[in-house]
Motif scaffolding. Structure first.
Motif, PDB file in Angstrom:
ATOM      1  N   GLU A   1       4.975  10.583   2.516  1.00 57.77           N
ATOM      2  CA  GLU A   1       4.383   9.502   1.731  1.00 57.77           C
ATOM      3  C   GLU A   1       5.302   8.292   1.784  1.00 57.77           C
ATOM      4  N   LEU A   2       4.720   7.109   1.960  1.00 55.78           N
ATOM      5  CA  LEU A   2       5.531   5.904   2.113  1.00 55.78           C
ATOM      6  C   LEU A   2       4.798   4.673   1.592  1.00 55.78           C
TER       7      LEU A   2
ATOM      8  N   ALA B   1       0.831  -1.208   0.000  1.00 54.23           N
ATOM      9  CA  ALA B   1       0.000   0.000   0.000  1.00 54.23           C
ATOM     10  C   ALA B   1       0.865   1.257   0.000  1.00 54.23           C
ATOM     11  N   TYR B   2       0.373   2.299  -0.666  1.00 54.15           N
ATOM     12  CA  TYR B   2       1.031   3.613  -0.734  1.00 54.15           C
ATOM     13  C   TYR B   2       0.172   4.564   0.089  1.00 54.15           C
ATOM     14  N   VAL B   3       0.744   5.154   1.146  1.00 58.97           N
ATOM     15  CA  VAL B   3      -0.026   5.968   2.088  1.00 58.97           C
ATOM     16  C   VAL B   3       0.688   7.283   2.418  1.00 58.97           C
ATOM     17  N   ARG B   4      -0.076   8.202   3.020  1.00 57.41           N
ATOM     18  CA  ARG B   4       0.479   9.471   3.514  1.00 57.41           C
ATOM     19  C   ARG B   4       0.179   9.570   5.008  1.00 57.41           C
TER      20      ARG B   4
ATOM     21  N   ILE C   1      10.504   4.917   2.139  1.00 60.34           N
ATOM     22  CA  ILE C   1      10.308   6.333   1.826  1.00 60.34           C
ATOM     23  C   ILE C   1      11.372   6.661   0.789  1.00 60.34           C
ATOM     24  N   GLY C   2      10.974   6.711  -0.473  1.00 59.42           N
ATOM     25  CA  GLY C   2      11.966   6.862  -1.541  1.00 59.42           C
ATOM     26  C   GLY C   2      12.881   5.651  -1.545  1.00 59.42           C
TER      27      GLY C   2
END
Length: 106
Positions: free
Chosen positions: A67-68, A40-43, A82-83
């Protein structure tokens, strides 16, 4: 807690005595990071713990707006991305991080 006008009706910023400025997005569905599935991609929206937890997370570079992606989640802990950076978080600390889902950037 003081509300600081942001010029955007969807957002407000709050700061209490001795606290850093934090942005909260109004009407955004959140859930603890510990409950998010792998991939999942979340903030990060906010933290549910006290100042000690928030300070520790900030030391790791985790602040509202970050964002991670969830890389792995085994047993009690998880690895987030994170990146190009990877961080391991225990379940307790991850449970204090409230996030919202994002669409993947193309």
């Amino acid at each position: 807690m003081h509300t600081i006008p942001s010029g955007n009706d969807q957002c407000h910023q709050e700061r209490g005595p001795g606290q850093r400025l934090a942005m909260h997005i109004a009407d955004e569905t959140t859930l603890p990071l510990s409950l998010v599935e792998v991939g999942a991609y979340v903030r990060i929206v906010r933290f549910s713990g006290g100042m000690r937890s928030a300070h520790r997370l900030a030391e790791l570079g985790l602040i509202p707006g970050t964002e991670l992606t969830i890389i792995t989640a085994h047993g009690g802990g998880m690895v987030i991305g994170i990146g190009d950076t990877r961080l391991a978080l225990g379940r307790g600390l991850a449970h204090k991080v409230l996030v919202t889902f994002l669409e993947r950037k193309q």
